[in-house]
Design a protein around this motif. Structure first.
Motif, PDB file in Angstrom:
ATOM      1  N   ARG A  97       0.831  -1.209   0.000  1.00  0.00           N
ATOM      2  CA  ARG A  97       0.000   0.000   0.000  1.00  0.00           C
ATOM      3  C   ARG A  97       0.863   1.256   0.000  1.00  0.00           C
ATOM      4  NH1 ARG A  97      -2.769  -3.618   3.380  1.00  0.00           N
ATOM      5  NH2 ARG A  97      -4.850  -4.168   2.595  1.00  0.00           N
ATOM      6  N   ARG A  98       1.941   1.229   0.779  1.00  0.00           N
ATOM      7  CA  ARG A  98       2.815   2.402   0.845  1.00  0.00           C
ATOM      8  C   ARG A  98       3.435   2.689  -0.521  1.00  0.00           C
ATOM      9  NH1 ARG A  98       4.305   6.420   0.442  1.00  0.00           N
ATOM     10  NH2 ARG A  98       6.003   7.603   1.410  1.00  0.00           N
ATOM     11  N   LEU A  99       3.898   1.639  -1.194  1.00  0.00           N
ATOM     12  CA  LEU A  99       4.605   1.868  -2.449  1.00  0.00           C
ATOM     13  C   LEU A  99       3.654   2.129  -3.609  1.00  0.00           C
ATOM     14  CD1 LEU A  99       7.679  -0.513  -2.223  1.00  0.00           C
ATOM     15  CD2 LEU A  99       7.354   1.826  -1.397  1.00  0.00           C
ATOM     16  N   LEU A 100       2.475   1.553  -3.585  1.00  0.00           N
ATOM     17  CA  LEU A 100       1.481   1.915  -4.594  1.00  0.00           C
ATOM     18  C   LEU A 100       1.068   3.376  -4.454  1.00  0.00           C
ATOM     19  CD1 LEU A 100      -0.713  -1.307  -4.537  1.00  0.00           C
ATOM     20  CD2 LEU A 100       0.583  -0.467  -6.511  1.00  0.00           C
ATOM     21  N   THR A 101       0.979   3.850  -3.212  1.00  0.00           N
ATOM     22  CA  THR A 101       0.684   5.262  -2.979  1.00  0.00           C
ATOM     23  C   THR A 101       1.782   6.143  -3.548  1.00  0.00           C
ATOM     24  OG1 THR A 101      -0.616   4.798  -0.992  1.00  0.00           O
ATOM     25  CG2 THR A 101       0.324   7.007  -1.194  1.00  0.00           C
ATOM     26  N   ALA A 102       3.038   5.739  -3.368  1.00  0.00           N
ATOM     27  CA  ALA A 102       4.161   6.514  -3.903  1.00  0.00           C
ATOM     28  C   ALA A 102       4.093   6.596  -5.421  1.00  0.00           C
ATOM     29  CB  ALA A 102       5.483   5.896  -3.461  1.00  0.00           C
ATOM     30  N   CYS A 103       3.752   5.498  -6.077  1.00  0.00           N
ATOM     31  CA  CYS A 103       3.616   5.513  -7.535  1.00  0.00           C
ATOM     32  C   CYS A 103       2.529   6.490  -7.961  1.00  0.00           C
ATOM     33  CB  CYS A 103       3.291   4.115  -8.040  1.00  0.00           C
ATOM     34  SG  CYS A 103       4.607   2.890  -7.822  1.00  0.00           S
ATOM     35  N   ALA A 104       1.408   6.467  -7.250  1.00  0.00           N
ATOM     36  CA  ALA A 104       0.292   7.352  -7.585  1.00  0.00           C
ATOM     37  C   ALA A 104       0.630   8.809  -7.322  1.00  0.00           C
ATOM     38  CB  ALA A 104      -0.954   6.943  -6.812  1.00  0.00           C
ATOM     39  N   GLU A 105       1.437   9.064  -6.300  1.00  0.00           N
ATOM     40  CA  GLU A 105       1.878  10.435  -6.035  1.00  0.00           C
ATOM     41  C   GLU A 105       2.741  10.954  -7.183  1.00  0.00           C
ATOM     42  OE1 GLU A 105       2.030  10.086  -1.127  1.00  0.00           O
ATOM     43  OE2 GLU A 105       3.865   9.861  -2.334  1.00  0.00           O
ATOM     44  N   GLY A 106       3.569  10.087  -7.744  1.00  0.00           N
ATOM     45  CA  GLY A 106       4.432  10.499  -8.846  1.00  0.00           C
ATOM     46  C   GLY A 106       3.682  10.661 -10.154  1.00  0.00           C
ATOM     47  N   ALA A 107       2.725   9.781 -10.401  1.00  0.00           N
ATOM     48  CA  ALA A 107       1.987   9.814 -11.669  1.00  0.00           C
ATOM     49  C   ALA A 107       0.516   9.523 -11.399  1.00  0.00           C
ATOM     50  CB  ALA A 107       2.563   8.810 -12.653  1.00  0.00           C
ATOM     51  N   PRO A 108      -0.228  10.530 -10.965  1.00  0.00           N
ATOM     52  CA  PRO A 108      -1.652  10.310 -10.674  1.00  0.00           C
ATOM     53  C   PRO A 108      -2.409   9.850 -11.916  1.00  0.00           C
ATOM     54  CG  PRO A 108      -0.901  12.443  -9.832  1.00  0.00           C
ATOM     55  CD  PRO A 108       0.190  11.919 -10.713  1.00  0.00           C
ATOM     56  N   GLY A 109      -3.353   8.949 -11.700  1.00  0.00           N
ATOM     57  CA  GLY A 109      -4.221   8.531 -12.779  1.00  0.00           C
ATOM     58  C   GLY A 109      -3.688   7.455 -13.694  1.00  0.00           C
ATOM     59  N   LYS A 110      -2.444   7.033 -13.485  1.00  0.00           N
ATOM     60  CA  LYS A 110      -1.887   5.967 -14.304  1.00  0.00           C
ATOM     61  C   LYS A 110      -2.208   4.602 -13.687  1.00  0.00           C
ATOM     62  CE  LYS A 110       0.224   8.639 -17.341  1.00  0.00           C
ATOM     63  NZ  LYS A 110      -0.045   8.604 -18.804  1.00  0.00           N
ATOM     64  N   LEU A 111      -1.946   3.553 -14.451  1.00  0.00           N
ATOM     65  CA  LEU A 111      -2.254   2.198 -14.023  1.00  0.00           C
ATOM     66  C   LEU A 111      -1.046   1.636 -13.261  1.00  0.00           C
ATOM     67  CD1 LEU A 111      -4.141  -0.484 -16.012  1.00  0.00           C
ATOM     68  CD2 LEU A 111      -1.908  -1.076 -15.082  1.00  0.00           C
ATOM     69  N   HIS A 112      -1.145   1.630 -11.923  1.00  0.00           N
ATOM     70  CA  HIS A 112      -0.052   1.165 -11.075  1.00  0.00           C
ATOM     71  C   HIS A 112      -0.433  -0.170 -10.433  1.00  0.00           C
ATOM     72  CE1 HIS A 112       1.748   5.045 -11.714  1.00  0.00           C
ATOM     73  NE2 HIS A 112       0.770   5.676 -11.080  1.00  0.00           N
ATOM     74  N   LEU A 113       0.521  -1.071 -10.358  1.00  0.00           N
ATOM     75  CA  LEU A 113       0.239  -2.414  -9.858  1.00  0.00           C
ATOM     76  C   LEU A 113       1.478  -3.012  -9.216  1.00  0.00           C
ATOM     77  CD1 LEU A 113       0.491  -5.038 -12.692  1.00  0.00           C
ATOM     78  CD2 LEU A 113       0.750  -2.598 -13.213  1.00  0.00           C
ATOM     79  N   HIS A 114       1.323  -4.228  -8.699  1.00  0.00           N
ATOM     80  CA  HIS A 114       2.457  -4.988  -8.181  1.00  0.00           C
ATOM     81  C   HIS A 114       2.388  -6.382  -8.764  1.00  0.00           C
ATOM     82  CE1 HIS A 114       0.221  -7.505  -5.188  1.00  0.00           C
ATOM     83  NE2 HIS A 114      -0.653  -6.510  -5.299  1.00  0.00           N
ATOM     84  N   ALA A 115       3.513  -7.108  -8.713  1.00  0.00           N
ATOM     85  CA  ALA A 115       3.588  -8.412  -9.372  1.00  0.00           C
ATOM     86  C   ALA A 115       4.362  -9.391  -8.510  1.00  0.00           C
ATOM     87  CB  ALA A 115       4.268  -8.278 -10.731  1.00  0.00           C
ATOM     88  N   SER A 116       3.769 -10.559  -8.291  1.00  0.00           N
ATOM     89  CA  SER A 116       4.407 -11.646  -7.557  1.00  0.00           C
ATOM     90  C   SER A 116       4.600 -12.842  -8.476  1.00  0.00           C
ATOM     91  CB  SER A 116       3.538 -12.086  -6.367  1.00  0.00           C
ATOM     92  OG  SER A 116       3.499 -11.103  -5.359  1.00  0.00           O
ATOM     93  N   TYR A 117       5.608 -13.637  -8.173  1.00  0.00           N
ATOM     94  CA  TYR A 117       5.682 -14.921  -8.871  1.00  0.00           C
ATOM     95  C   TYR A 117       4.686 -15.869  -8.223  1.00  0.00           C
ATOM     96  CZ  TYR A 117       8.600 -17.737  -5.594  1.00  0.00           C
ATOM     97  OH  TYR A 117       9.070 -18.463  -4.526  1.00  0.00           O
ATOM     98  N   ASP A 118       4.499 -17.054  -8.812  1.00  0.00           N
ATOM     99  CA  ASP A 118       3.327 -17.847  -8.472  1.00  0.00           C
ATOM    100  C   ASP A 118       3.297 -18.410  -7.057  1.00  0.00           C
ATOM    101  OD1 ASP A 118       5.038 -20.069  -8.686  1.00  0.00           O
ATOM    102  OD2 ASP A 118       4.262 -20.674 -10.644  1.00  0.00           O
ATOM    103  N   ALA A 119       4.355 -18.219  -6.272  1.00  0.00           N
ATOM    104  CA  ALA A 119       4.302 -18.616  -4.863  1.00  0.00           C
ATOM    105  C   ALA A 119       3.177 -17.913  -4.122  1.00  0.00           C
ATOM    106  CB  ALA A 119       5.631 -18.327  -4.175  1.00  0.00           C
ATOM    107  N   ALA A 120       2.792 -16.729  -4.589  1.00  0.00           N
ATOM    108  CA  ALA A 120       1.670 -16.027  -3.946  1.00  0.00           C
ATOM    109  C   ALA A 120       0.396 -16.859  -4.000  1.00  0.00           C
ATOM    110  CB  ALA A 120       1.446 -14.672  -4.610  1.00  0.00           C
ATOM    111  N   TRP A 121       0.265 -17.670  -5.033  1.00  0.00           N
ATOM    112  CA  TRP A 121      -0.934 -18.494  -5.203  1.00  0.00           C
ATOM    113  C   TRP A 121      -0.734 -19.916  -4.696  1.00  0.00           C
ATOM    114  CZ3 TRP A 121      -4.379 -15.036  -6.755  1.00  0.00           C
ATOM    115  CH2 TRP A 121      -3.944 -13.949  -7.527  1.00  0.00           C
TER     116      TRP A 121
END
Length: 410
Positions: free
Chosen positions: A169-193
């Motif tokens: 959440r902290r780092l997604l917020t930082a991305c949005a602060e830098g570029a509001p309105g863009k498509l920001h996301l995170h990515a895990s390898y399949d261990a998350a599932w």
């Protein structure tokens, strides 16, 4: 090509691999981008190497940022949009962490306040530098950063799921602060599932960020168990896309197949084109797919040492920018396009992870039941056990039948 589906590639520079940032040659980049654009693709995913861009916690190299912007502008000139992964992090078996997080300065990547604020400033800076570029899609926090949080990494930074969520959440917020309105996301390898003790969870993937990213690699036991042409192998990407939907709160949350490739020797070179064709066709039969981004653009040069053998041959193009059969196949798929959005998947397989997420992994009952249903001609999706009786949720997703793994395999 359907406007609803994007086709792209993870950009692996043909000269110097990702170390090209040390000797950045814009002409070489332009030549690479020309060969990518010739395939008809519409976007690239780009990987700045974190230690090269932020060698000190309070030094984000202006020249490196300028080079990233120059790459994005060169891509724009060739009709290519750009997604940027920030924290690299981990690529092709190598870790790239800045010295200020290691050895004498060893601090937890996810919980140390100074490290996290350094990461946030870095992501904010990259996003802000690209914010006014029309071809900038947005930021991905990093490439499979969850591998640093648990085994099998040899020296993980252990955290809880709650800490992982706070970090995202902290780092997604930082991305949005830098570029509001863009498509920001995170990515895990399949261990998350698939991995029971992985602190980055399916809920994180399916509920945080603008889209859900899945990375599909059949060397995870799938191809070993089912063979190169097995239903489970050729539908692994589709399975992850549909598995991700079980945890999403939005019944039509987009899913981005952000990494998928044909790894030798499990997928031999002579079969890579057929695997590409089947994998993409099956992924496109899933509703709500944002895009398909193949790994990767160019082969790794044999002049570079110590890569796992499979990494040298994953490109759609050779190291000298010649199109390979898999590249020709993807170019044809892109040109043909998907004529219409697929129908809803009306049969849902119940996912109960109370015993652990490994029930979803290759060999687990959910995984094998999905493969069995697919073999029988069903187009399955998934639903959490806690939602299997929620009529409103099922209707919103177009689900009319719910089956358990035991019923599917019986």
């Amino acid at each position: 090509m359907s406007a609803a589906v994007r086709f792209g590639v993870n950009y692996t520079p043909s000269q110097g691999w990702f170390h090209h940032w040390l000797d950045f040659d814009l002409d070489a980049v332009r030549a690479d981008l020309d060969s990518i654009a010739a395939l008809g693709l519409d976007h690239i995913r780009v990987f700045p190497l974190w230690p090269y861009f932020q060698p000190n916690r309070t030094l984000i190299r202006p020249r490196a940022v300028e080079q990233l912007v120059a790459l994005a502008d060169a891509a724009a000139g060739r009709g290519l949009d750009v997604n940027v992964d920030g924290l690299q992090g981990h690529l092709s078996s190598f870790d790239f962490l800045p010295a200020w997080t290691q050895t004498w300065h060893r601090r937890n990547l996810f919980t140390d306040p100074e490290v996290v604020e350094g990461e946030a400033e870095y992501l904010r800076t990259l996003a802000a530098a690209l914010a006014d570029r029309p071809n900038f899609i947005g930021m991905t926090i990093g490439n499979e950063v969850n591998q640093f949080a648990a085994g099998p990494h040899p020296d993980p930074d252990r955290i809880t799921p709650e800490q992982a969520g706070a970090w995202l959440r902290r780092l997604l917020t930082a991305c949005a602060e830098g570029a509001p309105g863009k498509l920001h996301l995170h990515a895990s390898y399949d261990a998350a599932w698939y991995q029971d003790d992985q602190p980055f969870t399916p809920e994180h993937s399916a509920r945080l960020g603008a889209v859900t990213a899945v990375h599909s690699w059949v060397f995870n036991g799938t191809a070993q168990r089912h063979g190169r042409t097995g239903v489970a192998t050729e539908h692994h990407a589709a399975y992850l896309i549909e598995l991700a939907k079980a945890w999403a709160d939005d019944p039509h949350r987009p899913v981005w197949l952000q990494e998928v490739g044909a790894p030798a020797p499990l997928i031999p070179a002579e079969h890579a084109a057929a695997f590409t064709e089947a994998t993409v066709a099956n992924a496109l039969d899933c509703p709500d797919v944002w895009g398909v981004t193949w790994w990767c653009s160019h082969d790794v040069s044999r002049d570079l040492a110590d890569f796992p053998e499979l990494e040298y041959s994953l490109g759609l193009l050779t190291n000298d920018r010649q199109t390979k059969p898999a590249g020709e196949t993807l170019a044809r798929i892109v040109k043909q396009g998907r004529p219409e959005a697929p129908a809803a998947r009306t049969t849902a397989l119940v996912v109960d992870t109370a015993p652990g997420r490994s029930v979803c992994a290759p060999g687990g009952p959910v995984f094998e039941a999905f493969a069995r249903l697919t073999s029988d001609g069903v187009r399955p999706t998934t639903v959490l056990a806690s939602r299997a009786d929620d009529k409103e949720h099922l209707v919103a997703r177009g689900i009319s039948e719910v089956v358990t793994p035991g019923q599917a395999i019986a």
